[in-house]
Design a protein around this motif. Structure first.
Motif, PDB file in Angstrom:
ATOM      1  N   ALA A 193       6.844 -16.438  24.392  1.00  0.00           N
ATOM      2  CA  ALA A 193       7.017 -17.747  24.228  1.00  0.00           C
ATOM      3  C   ALA A 193       7.111 -18.158  25.973  1.00  0.00           C
ATOM      4  O   ALA A 193       6.561 -19.382  26.002  1.00  0.00           O
ATOM      5  N   GLY A 266      12.238 -17.907  23.298  1.00  0.00           N
ATOM      6  CA  GLY A 266      11.690 -16.660  23.031  1.00  0.00           C
ATOM      7  C   GLY A 266      12.663 -15.997  22.172  1.00  0.00           C
ATOM      8  O   GLY A 266      14.006 -15.883  22.039  1.00  0.00           O
ATOM      9  N   THR A 267      12.062 -15.083  21.333  1.00  0.00           N
ATOM     10  CA  THR A 267      13.049 -14.216  20.261  1.00  0.00           C
ATOM     11  C   THR A 267      13.814 -13.057  21.017  1.00  0.00           C
ATOM     12  O   THR A 267      14.923 -12.788  20.590  1.00  0.00           O
ATOM     13  N   THR A 268      13.212 -12.642  22.083  1.00  0.00           N
ATOM     14  CA  THR A 268      13.898 -11.658  22.892  1.00  0.00           C
ATOM     15  C   THR A 268      15.205 -12.250  23.469  1.00  0.00           C
ATOM     16  O   THR A 268      16.406 -11.594  23.668  1.00  0.00           O
ATOM     17  N   LEU A 306      15.374 -22.755  19.331  1.00  0.00           N
ATOM     18  CA  LEU A 306      14.514 -21.580  19.766  1.00  0.00           C
ATOM     19  C   LEU A 306      12.890 -21.914  19.910  1.00  0.00           C
ATOM     20  O   LEU A 306      12.426 -22.712  18.826  1.00  0.00           O
ATOM     21  N   THR A 308       9.431 -20.170  20.177  1.00  0.00           N
ATOM     22  CA  THR A 308       8.910 -19.007  19.938  1.00  0.00           C
ATOM     23  C   THR A 308       7.265 -19.280  19.548  1.00  0.00           C
ATOM     24  O   THR A 308       6.910 -20.408  18.982  1.00  0.00           O
ATOM     25  N   ASN A 309       6.538 -18.202  19.693  1.00  0.00           N
ATOM     26  CA  ASN A 309       5.356 -18.197  19.188  1.00  0.00           C
ATOM     27  C   ASN A 309       5.299 -18.111  17.611  1.00  0.00           C
ATOM     28  O   ASN A 309       6.063 -17.775  16.915  1.00  0.00           O
ATOM     29  N   HIS A 311       4.282 -15.597  14.249  1.00  0.00           N
ATOM     30  CA  HIS A 311       4.252 -14.451  14.193  1.00  0.00           C
ATOM     31  C   HIS A 311       3.477 -13.871  12.977  1.00  0.00           C
ATOM     32  O   HIS A 311       3.059 -14.704  12.038  1.00  0.00           O
ATOM     33  N   LEU A 317       9.773 -10.220  13.341  1.00  0.00           N
ATOM     34  CA  LEU A 317       9.981 -11.692  14.114  1.00  0.00           C
ATOM     35  C   LEU A 317       9.876 -12.628  13.073  1.00  0.00           C
ATOM     36  O   LEU A 317      10.539 -13.776  13.461  1.00  0.00           O
ATOM     37  N   VAL A 321      12.673 -15.767  12.686  1.00  0.00           N
ATOM     38  CA  VAL A 321      12.622 -16.999  12.424  1.00  0.00           C
ATOM     39  C   VAL A 321      13.124 -17.536  11.202  1.00  0.00           C
ATOM     40  O   VAL A 321      13.663 -18.829  11.127  1.00  0.00           O
ATOM     41  N   ALA A 350       2.908 -22.405  19.717  1.00  0.00           N
ATOM     42  CA  ALA A 350       4.089 -22.371  19.806  1.00  0.00           C
ATOM     43  C   ALA A 350       4.907 -23.097  18.628  1.00  0.00           C
ATOM     44  O   ALA A 350       4.176 -24.094  18.393  1.00  0.00           O
TER      45      ALA A 350
END
Length: 359
Positions: A193, A266-268, A306, A308-309, A311, A317, A321, A350
């Motif tokens: 992300a 990002g999810t991280t 959030l 995020t890209n 997935h 992932l 989401v 994204a």
């Protein structure tokens, strides 16, 4: 409540997170400039098709972006044990120069073997232990500066297998796969992300009154591994090292107390925050390993929004989401994204997601 009184968890199947994804939608190169990528905004009221450059208008004064400042290292090495060829993906640094690694060709190895690294004869890692699933503990010796220099010379940027590079990653990939926030070396996959941000976008967000704080999660090679169990709850993620400093925890808690929103980039970043939050929603300083796996049914306490890209089907992932914004909502959003030709995965477009359930 006793264990027998605890409510039964609803059924969860990997197939419930499958969807049709044309291979052509898996991005092979990033948008240029980075903030020209598309942005699908997923809200309770529906979806909107915008662009990453529109992000300042979607956030506001008092909001706090939490970004992951990990830096991707050239973690993929080619090596030999005698005449046998193997491929090493460094996964996580342990103490004293030991690395947890995923090895293609691990069946050829035995404890005590010394490996020759292509392009870096100064490295001679020794096999300490073989583990399940092709995991191996390797001892590179205590000189971390020697290892870092050798990786820069002989290592490859560990692009996901979905990005086709028959001749290996390019010099352009070395730049493209490194986020603007990268500071702390140790990741073997990018927090993707963050790949969308440019200096101009950060300036526009700051002018809007949006602040940012850094946390660190060294993303491991396990992020590429598919879920092979019918029940996702039986899947185990590889542990990853993360840190939330006391200063970062205070900034997040103060933002929440002042009524601002916490925006996980990002999810991280989100996984690390959920590893550091307590039942009341307070973030505590954190340093250590986490293998948290966020599935539908999880109650999020750390973040409101959030970025995020997109997935892949049946991935951990996409399950994350779905847990954050609701499975039905995310299935509908992804159907829309596929129909509209959004680009998926690391180099893709994204989405901006809002949490389904308020604190």
């Amino acid at each position: 409540m006793t264990q027998t009184d605890a409510p039964a968890l609803p059924p969860l199947r990997a197939e419930d997170f499958d969807f049709a994804l044309p291979e052509a939608l898996i991005a092979q190169a990033p948008a240029r400039p980075r903030d020209s990528a598309r942005l699908l905004v997923v809200e309770p009221a529906g979806t909107r098709d915008l662009g990453v450059a529109d992000l300042p208008g979607l956030l506001g004064p008092g909001d706090l972006m939490v970004v992951n400042d990990t830096r991707v290292i050239p973690a993929r090495l080619r090596a030999r044990r005698g005449e046998a060829r193997i491929e090493i993906m460094l996964n996580r640094a342990e103490a004293g120069g030991t690395w947890h690694a995923l090895v293609r060709g691990a069946k050829k190895l035995r404890a005590g073997d010394v490996l020759a690294i292509d392009g870096a004869p100064e490295l001679a890692p020794r096999v300490l232990e073989k583990q399940e699933g092709g995991a191996v503990l390797l001892d590179f010796g205590p000189d971390q500066a020697l290892l870092a220099a050798a990786l820069e010379k002989a290592g490859e940027i560990p692009l996901p297998p979905y990005i086709a590079r028959p001749d290996g990653p390019t010099e352009q990939d070395r730049a493209d796969y490194q986020p603007i926030f990268a500071r702390q070396p140790g990741a073997v996959a990018a927090p993707t992300a963050s790949l969308h941000f440019t200096p101009g976008l950060l300036e526009a967000l700051a002018a809007r009154g949006v602040r940012q704080v850094e946390v660190t999660l060294h993303v491991g090679a396990g992020t590429f591994l598919p879920i092979r169990t019918e029940d996702p709850r039986a899947h185990r993620l590889h542990s990853e090292w993360g840190e939330v400093t006391p200063e970062a925890a205070a900034a997040i808690n103060n933002t929440r107390a002042a009524g601002g929103r916490i925006v996980a980039i990002g999810t991280t970043a989100l996984r690390l925050l959920e590893s550091a939050v307590d039942e009341a929603g307070t973030i505590h300083p954190f340093q250590g390993l986490t293998d948290i796996f966020l599935l539908p049914g999880h109650r999020f306490r750390s973040a409101d929004v959030l970025l995020t890209n997109f997935h892949l089907p049946k991935s951990s992932l996409f399950m994350l989401v779905s847990a954050f914004s609701g499975t039905a909502r995310m299935r509908a959003a992804y159907e829309h994204a596929v129909a509209q030709g959004y680009r998926f995965y690391s180099y893709g477009d994204a989405s901006l997601l809002f949490r389904e359930n308020a604190l």
